[in-house]
Design a protein around this motif. Structure first.
Motif: not given
Length: 170
Positions: A13, A103, A142
């Motif tokens: 991520t 993240t 994201i």
């Protein structure tokens, strides 16, 4: 300004977040293709020796540096880095704003399992398809996380070092 995207491994991520931030991926919430995911620099490439390293990904369109960090389970790494940055800013009059953006809240189960198989057990034929599936599941989250991180960075907060836990993405 310095952006540091961080999570457990620093290879999935975080790499996607850095690629979104640097406009190396389409700037939308659409699902990424398998090819787009697998072509992201550092995606599924980091090893245990890379934990704790701050990896430079590039400079964004405003000249801000973008980095990633794999911190393992240690929740004290980022607060310690914040304290170090504040100390350096005070001692050396370094005034760049630093944004640490977590993240981890975007990581779906498929990506966690895929990372375990691919990075942990070195069984890519099981792990990589799960990583790609997970990346497709979370790429919109994201993208929004990166947009929020950039917004916070451009805001006129008085703090020079900001930690974003990004709990809203869980």
């Amino acid at each position: 300004m310095i952006y540091i995207y961080n999570d457990y491994g620093g290879t999935h991520t975080t790499s996607l977040a850095a690629a979104y931030h640097l406009k190396q991926l389409p700037q939308s919430e659409r699902k990424l293709t398998t090819e787009e995911i697998l072509n992201v620099k550092y995606f599924n490439q980091m090893t245990k020796d890379d934990f704790g390293r701050i990896i430079f990904h590039g400079k964004d369109e405003e000249g801000n540096s973008v980095y990633t960090l794999g911190r393992k389970r240690n929740k004290l790494v980022v607060p310690a880095l914040k304290e170090l940055a504040l100390l350096l800013q005070e001692q050396y009059h370094f005034d760049d704003k630093i944004i640490f953006s977590n993240t981890s809240p975007t990581v779906p189960t498929a990506m966690s399992i895929g990372g375990f198989f691919s990075r942990g057990l070195k069984i890519d034929f099981i792990g990589v398809p799960l990583l790609v599936k997970g990346a497709k599941q979370c790429c919109d989250h994201i993208f929004r996380l990166v947009e929020n991180t950039k917004h916070v960075g451009s805001s006129s907060f008085n703090e020079n070092v900001i930690i974003l836990e990004n709990k809203m993405y869980k």
